[in-house]
Design an enzyme around this catalytic site. Structure first.
Site, PDB file in Angstrom:
ATOM      1  N   HIS A  73       0.843  -1.211   0.000  1.00  0.00           N
ATOM      2  CA  HIS A  73       0.000   0.000   0.000  1.00  0.00           C
ATOM      3  C   HIS A  73       0.872   1.252   0.000  1.00  0.00           C
ATOM      4  O   HIS A  73       0.617   2.201  -0.742  1.00  0.00           O
ATOM      5  CB  HIS A  73      -0.876   0.054   1.263  1.00  0.00           C
ATOM      6  CG  HIS A  73      -1.934  -1.008   1.341  1.00  0.00           C
ATOM      7  ND1 HIS A  73      -2.154  -1.760   2.471  1.00  0.00           N
ATOM      8  CD2 HIS A  73      -2.854  -1.424   0.442  1.00  0.00           C
ATOM      9  CE1 HIS A  73      -3.153  -2.596   2.263  1.00  0.00           C
ATOM     10  NE2 HIS A  73      -3.593  -2.421   1.040  1.00  0.00           N
TER      11      HIS A  73
ATOM     12  N   LYS B  52     -17.737  -5.555   7.645  1.00  0.00           N
ATOM     13  CA  LYS B  52     -16.502  -6.333   7.510  1.00  0.00           C
ATOM     14  C   LYS B  52     -15.868  -6.509   8.882  1.00  0.00           C
ATOM     15  O   LYS B  52     -15.799  -5.567   9.662  1.00  0.00           O
ATOM     16  CB  LYS B  52     -15.536  -5.596   6.570  1.00  0.00           C
ATOM     17  CG  LYS B  52     -15.027  -6.486   5.462  1.00  0.00           C
ATOM     18  CD  LYS B  52     -14.136  -5.690   4.535  1.00  0.00           C
ATOM     19  CE  LYS B  52     -13.402  -6.607   3.565  1.00  0.00           C
ATOM     20  NZ  LYS B  52     -12.504  -5.858   2.692  1.00  0.00           N
TER      21      LYS B  52
ATOM     22  N   ARG C  61      -2.155  -6.346  -8.408  1.00  0.00           N
ATOM     23  CA  ARG C  61      -1.071  -7.261  -8.066  1.00  0.00           C
ATOM     24  C   ARG C  61      -0.870  -8.299  -9.162  1.00  0.00           C
ATOM     25  O   ARG C  61       0.171  -8.381  -9.781  1.00  0.00           O
ATOM     26  CB  ARG C  61      -1.363  -7.949  -6.733  1.00  0.00           C
ATOM     27  CG  ARG C  61      -1.219  -7.011  -5.549  1.00  0.00           C
ATOM     28  CD  ARG C  61      -1.754  -7.621  -4.305  1.00  0.00           C
ATOM     29  NE  ARG C  61      -3.180  -7.902  -4.449  1.00  0.00           N
ATOM     30  CZ  ARG C  61      -3.987  -8.203  -3.459  1.00  0.00           C
ATOM     31  NH1 ARG C  61      -3.512  -8.336  -2.245  1.00  0.00           N
ATOM     32  NH2 ARG C  61      -5.270  -8.416  -3.660  1.00  0.00           N
TER      33      ARG C  61
ATOM     34  N   SER D  65      -3.266  -7.862   2.971  1.00  0.00           N
ATOM     35  CA  SER D  65      -3.493  -7.691   4.410  1.00  0.00           C
ATOM     36  C   SER D  65      -4.041  -8.974   5.017  1.00  0.00           C
ATOM     37  O   SER D  65      -3.711  -9.338   6.145  1.00  0.00           O
ATOM     38  CB  SER D  65      -4.480  -6.546   4.648  1.00  0.00           C
ATOM     39  OG  SER D  65      -3.963  -5.343   4.152  1.00  0.00           O
TER      40      SER D  65
HETATM   41  O1  PNS Z   1      -8.750  -2.751   0.185  1.00  0.00           O
HETATM   42  P1  PNS Z   1     -10.008  -3.277  -0.413  1.00  0.00           P
HETATM   43  O2  PNS Z   1     -10.835  -3.972   0.642  1.00  0.00           O
HETATM   44  O3  PNS Z   1      -9.749  -4.127  -1.618  1.00  0.00           O
HETATM   45  O4  PNS Z   1     -10.852  -1.992  -0.907  1.00  0.00           O
HETATM   46  C1  PNS Z   1     -12.126  -2.137  -1.497  1.00  0.00           C
HETATM   47  C2  PNS Z   1     -12.822  -0.782  -1.679  1.00  0.00           C
HETATM   48  C3  PNS Z   1     -12.813   0.014  -0.400  1.00  0.00           C
HETATM   49  C4  PNS Z   1     -12.112   0.001  -2.763  1.00  0.00           C
HETATM   50  C5  PNS Z   1     -14.278  -1.080  -2.161  1.00  0.00           C
HETATM   51  O5  PNS Z   1     -14.840  -2.062  -1.346  1.00  0.00           O
HETATM   52  C6  PNS Z   1     -15.177   0.156  -2.114  1.00  0.00           C
HETATM   53  O6  PNS Z   1     -14.999   1.087  -2.867  1.00  0.00           O
HETATM   54  N1  PNS Z   1     -16.182   0.119  -1.217  1.00  0.00           N
HETATM   55  C7  PNS Z   1     -17.125   1.202  -1.015  1.00  0.00           C
HETATM   56  C8  PNS Z   1     -18.491   0.823  -1.608  1.00  0.00           C
HETATM   57  C9  PNS Z   1     -18.442   0.955  -3.116  1.00  0.00           C
HETATM   58  O7  PNS Z   1     -18.420   2.045  -3.635  1.00  0.00           O
HETATM   59  N2  PNS Z   1     -18.329  -0.201  -3.829  1.00  0.00           N
HETATM   60  C10 PNS Z   1     -18.070  -0.265  -5.256  1.00  0.00           C
HETATM   61  C11 PNS Z   1     -19.275  -0.096  -6.083  1.00  0.00           C
HETATM   62  S1  PNS Z   1     -19.516  -1.537  -6.989  1.00  0.00           S
END
Ligand code: PNS
Length: 174
Positions: free
Chosen positions: A17, A41, A90, A128
């Site tokens: 990150h 979560k 990744r 993570s």
């Molecule tokens: O580190 P992560 O868990 O892969 O991050 C995921 C994240 C935070 C980018 C994603 O879950 C997110 O944007 N969540 C907020 C809700 C949303 O907007 N979802 C996408 C629309 S389909």
């Protein structure tokens, strides 16, 4: 003013990150690291703890700030006037999920673009989730996380003698 958001769970923040933060901060005027406040979560760290850790680790970047958000990412991006979403890619396994989210986000909010930074090879396997799995058994996580974070992760698992465990881990590698 080109503002981007780098969203994620950051539970906890890894070296991968931080690499994306450093590289993407050079591409924009301001980078907002957005920590998802997702109560559904099962997070190891509270959102406040995650924000604090990220702030500590990014304080030397003058154009990076850290914030928490909930709800839809695009709504938050619109609110803070960010036109770019940054995500790290990744491996090919990330691609399908990331493509789907990027396309959905663009569909909902046409003014937002997602850019992907390929993670450095040395962090390509890093997540993570895997780090937490290793830490929960007292394994060596020192190569995955910034030094300031390591003891805090072990502490969450009630592990205080991780140094001992890490030594054993290194011995096994020889
Ligand atoms: O580190 P992560 O868990 O892969 O991050 C995921 C994240 C935070 C980018 C994603 O879950 C997110 O944007 N969540 C907020 C809700 C949303 O907007 N979802 C996408 C629309 S389909």
């Amino acid at each position: 003013m080109k503002r981007a958001i780098y969203p994620g769970s950051f539970d906890p923040v890894t070296k991968g990150h931080l690499d994306v933060i450093e590289r993407s901060s050079r591409l924009v005027d301001e980078l907002v690291v957005g920590v998802l406040n997702n109560s559904a979560k099962n997070a190891l760290f509270s959102v406040g703890e995650r924000v604090n850790m990220l702030e500590e680790l990014t304080s030397h970047f003058s154009n990076v700030r850290v914030d928490a958000f909930d709800g839809l990412l695009v709504d938050y991006a619109r609110r803070i006037d960010a036109a770019i979403i940054v995500r790290g890619l990744r491996a090919v396994t990330d691609f399908e999920y990331e493509l789907q989210i990027a396309q959905t986000n663009h569909e909902i909010y046409a003014d937002i673009e997602t850019i992907f930074l390929t993670t450095r090879l040395e962090y390509a396997y890093l997540s993570s989730t895997i780090v937490k799995e290793v830490a929960s058994y007292g394994g060596d996580i020192s190569r995955f996380l910034p030094p300031q974070i390591i003891a805090r992760v072990y502490a969450k698992y009630g592990i205080t003698n991780a140094a001992q465990s890490s030594l054993q881990f290194r011995d096994l590698e020889k």
